[in-house]
Design a protein around this motif. Structure first.
Motif, PDB file in Angstrom:
ATOM      1  N   GLU A  67      31.849  84.424  -8.986  1.00  0.00           N
ATOM      2  CA  GLU A  67      30.860  83.913  -8.036  1.00  0.00           C
ATOM      3  C   GLU A  67      31.527  83.289  -6.816  1.00  0.00           C
ATOM      4  O   GLU A  67      31.047  83.452  -5.683  1.00  0.00           O
ATOM      5  CB  GLU A  67      29.953  82.895  -8.725  1.00  0.00           C
ATOM      6  N   PRO A 101      33.739  74.226  -7.960  1.00  0.00           N
ATOM      7  CA  PRO A 101      32.880  73.526  -8.917  1.00  0.00           C
ATOM      8  C   PRO A 101      32.763  74.285 -10.229  1.00  0.00           C
ATOM      9  O   PRO A 101      32.875  75.517 -10.271  1.00  0.00           O
ATOM     10  CB  PRO A 101      31.528  73.474  -8.196  1.00  0.00           C
ATOM     11  N   SER A 102      32.540  73.569 -11.307  1.00  0.00           N
ATOM     12  CA  SER A 102      32.393  74.199 -12.614  1.00  0.00           C
ATOM     13  C   SER A 102      31.102  75.006 -12.724  1.00  0.00           C
ATOM     14  O   SER A 102      30.959  75.840 -13.623  1.00  0.00           O
ATOM     15  CB  SER A 102      32.426  73.128 -13.714  1.00  0.00           C
ATOM     16  N   ASP A 103      30.154  74.779 -11.805  1.00  0.00           N
ATOM     17  CA  ASP A 103      28.878  75.489 -11.841  1.00  0.00           C
ATOM     18  C   ASP A 103      29.008  76.962 -11.479  1.00  0.00           C
ATOM     19  O   ASP A 103      28.105  77.752 -11.752  1.00  0.00           O
ATOM     20  CB  ASP A 103      27.890  74.844 -10.861  1.00  0.00           C
ATOM     21  N   LEU A 104      30.093  77.340 -10.824  1.00  0.00           N
ATOM     22  CA  LEU A 104      30.282  78.710 -10.363  1.00  0.00           C
ATOM     23  C   LEU A 104      31.484  79.336 -11.048  1.00  0.00           C
ATOM     24  O   LEU A 104      32.535  78.703 -11.185  1.00  0.00           O
ATOM     25  CB  LEU A 104      30.478  78.746  -8.845  1.00  0.00           C
ATOM     26  N   SER A 105      31.352  80.589 -11.447  1.00  0.00           N
ATOM     27  CA  SER A 105      32.460  81.318 -12.055  1.00  0.00           C
ATOM     28  C   SER A 105      33.437  81.785 -10.979  1.00  0.00           C
ATOM     29  O   SER A 105      33.131  81.740  -9.780  1.00  0.00           O
ATOM     30  CB  SER A 105      31.932  82.528 -12.815  1.00  0.00           C
ATOM     31  N   TRP A 117      31.006  73.683  -1.831  1.00  0.00           N
ATOM     32  CA  TRP A 117      30.216  74.667  -2.551  1.00  0.00           C
ATOM     33  C   TRP A 117      28.827  74.138  -2.910  1.00  0.00           C
ATOM     34  O   TRP A 117      28.069  74.811  -3.605  1.00  0.00           O
ATOM     35  CB  TRP A 117      30.937  75.082  -3.834  1.00  0.00           C
ATOM     36  N   GLU A 118      28.498  72.953  -2.462  1.00  0.00           N
ATOM     37  CA  GLU A 118      27.241  72.325  -2.877  1.00  0.00           C
ATOM     38  C   GLU A 118      26.024  73.180  -2.529  1.00  0.00           C
ATOM     39  O   GLU A 118      25.079  73.286  -3.330  1.00  0.00           O
ATOM     40  CB  GLU A 118      27.107  70.946  -2.246  1.00  0.00           C
ATOM     41  N   VAL A 145      25.739  76.097  -4.973  1.00  0.00           N
ATOM     42  CA  VAL A 145      25.259  75.627  -6.274  1.00  0.00           C
ATOM     43  C   VAL A 145      23.750  75.385  -6.217  1.00  0.00           C
ATOM     44  O   VAL A 145      23.011  75.731  -7.155  1.00  0.00           O
ATOM     45  CB  VAL A 145      26.007  74.352  -6.697  1.00  0.00           C
ATOM     46  N   LYS A 193      22.004  78.658  -6.443  1.00  0.00           N
ATOM     47  CA  LYS A 193      22.038  79.187  -7.804  1.00  0.00           C
ATOM     48  C   LYS A 193      20.978  78.525  -8.676  1.00  0.00           C
ATOM     49  O   LYS A 193      20.378  79.168  -9.559  1.00  0.00           O
ATOM     50  CB  LYS A 193      23.427  78.985  -8.404  1.00  0.00           C
ATOM     51  N   ARG A 194      20.717  77.260  -8.460  1.00  0.00           N
ATOM     52  CA  ARG A 194      19.736  76.522  -9.260  1.00  0.00           C
ATOM     53  C   ARG A 194      18.306  76.703  -8.774  1.00  0.00           C
ATOM     54  O   ARG A 194      17.359  76.312  -9.454  1.00  0.00           O
ATOM     55  CB  ARG A 194      20.089  75.035  -9.244  1.00  0.00           C
TER      56      ARG A 194
END
Length: 370
Positions: free
Chosen positions: A100, A93-97, A123-124, A127, A130-131
């Motif tokens: 990460e 996902p774009s939310d994680l580098s 990866w949900e 994510v 992380k939020r």
């Protein structure tokens, strides 16, 4: 799902000639599939990450000439919805580098194993962590271990609150403190340690006492979950009652860890109940009159404090990650000197519960309720 494959942890096997076991056998997530004609086994065997769902259905029709396209597609759709498959073609996902995804790869493997909800990329849960914004109240034996675990797991925002400074006697069981920290505010030390453990984390500390439900409600604003690791004040007007009512009114799930000698447990309370007061009233009804539920006391070792903290952290992770999706309010734990005595308590909401009544009244409480 573009290129489905069976998750490695859920590799299927046959039971006799007409049944399939998938999802392991001892983790509470297994399923048995009736497969008298071999259609499901053939489909699972073909789901190796190289075929699209339509190609798997076509493959089945080739193996079983009497099987219609519609029926073959139905077999494939049933398996795709089971939660035992993943998409081999799903990008991160774009939310994680990239760092990460490397750091949390073992987390993903855990969530992929235990999560039976079909997901886009697996990866949900990470994510969601992380939020997430988590409040930890109390940084002693339970709280310090819980704070470490939540930071290591990748919770994005952690606010640590404690009124005390580090003392020599804390070092037997309270993780994150060293002899050099004696005399320093616990909240400041823990927040600094968490940032060292995970530089992506927004960790803050606050040295203050919580003296009322109003104090706790103010602290809770803006957070997704509470880890209550403080046990004072006690009694009928206790910090746990304050937490219960503040979380009920805010719609925030919470967990409370504790230990009393060898007994270690965690209470998990979802936003829709039953609440802490429902559960404790039901437990106390089975005890000797006058005896109250009370976890906490001077008898503790590093292992019992650690287990308490990690049970609390796992509860919070489940809440914010949404795994399992059917999480219900409960109490669970173990007796360290009698491990056969597993603690598990689950009760329905009590119609006489004062906490639930407060929620129904929109937070208006009398002097008796306060």
């Amino acid at each position: 799902m573009r290129l489905p494959r069976v998750k490695a942890e859920h590799r299927p096997y046959r039971i006799g000639r007409d049944r399939i076991r998938i999802g392991g056998s001892i983790y509470g997530i297994a399923a048995e599939i009736s497969d008298p004609h071999g259609h499901a086994w053939a489909a699972l065997s073909a789901m190796d990450g190289t075929r699209a769902p339509a190609d798997v259905a076509a493959h089945l029709c080739g193996l079983f000439p009497g099987l219609t396209r519609v029926d073959a597609a139905g077999v494939v759709d049933l398996l795709l919805g089971s939660g035992y498959l993943e998409d081999a073609a799903a990008p991160p996902p774009s939310d994680l580098s990239a760092a990460e995804t490397e750091r949390y790869s073992r987390n993903r493997a855990f969530f992929r194993w235990v999560d039976l909800v079909p997901r886009a990329h697996g990866w949900e849960a990470q994510v969601a962590l992380k939020r997430a914004r988590v409040l930890i109240l109390g940084l002693g034996g339970t709280g310090s271990h819980a704070a470490w675990a939540l930071a290591a797991a990748g919770v994005g925002r952690i606010h640590c609150v404690d009124r005390d400074v580090v003392e020599l006697s804390n070092l037997t069981r309270q993780a994150l403190f060293t002899e050099a920290d004696i005399g320093k505010p616990k909240a400041d030390v823990v927040a600094g340690r968490l940032r060292e453990i995970n530089s992506d984390l927004d960790a803050t500390g606050e040295t203050r006492a919580v003296e009322s439900r109003a104090d706790l409600s103010a602290l809770l604003t803006g957070f997704d979950a509470l880890a209550l690791c403080a046990d004072e004040p006690r009694g009928r007007d206790s910090i746990r009652i304050w937490a219960n009512r503040a979380c009920l009114m805010a719609g925030v799930p919470w967990a409370v860890g504790g230990y009393r000698g060898p007994l270690v447990s965690v209470g998990v309370f979802t936003a829709d109940g039953p609440c802490y007061e429902c559960l404790t009233a039901a437990i106390e009804a089975t005890l000797t009159p006058g005896v109250r539920v009370d976890l906490g006391g001077p008898g503790v070792l590093a292992p019992s404090a650690g287990i308490s903290g990690h049970l609390t952290a796992q509860a919070v992770i489940s809440m914010v990650a949404g795994i399992p999706v059917t999480l219900r309010s409960h109490v669970t734990g173990i007796n360290l000197i009698a491990p056969e005595q597993h603690v598990y308590t689950l009760h329905e909401a009590s119609p006489e519960c004062a906490g639930c009544a407060l929620r129904r009244k929109g937070g208006q409480e009398s002097a008796i309720d306060a």
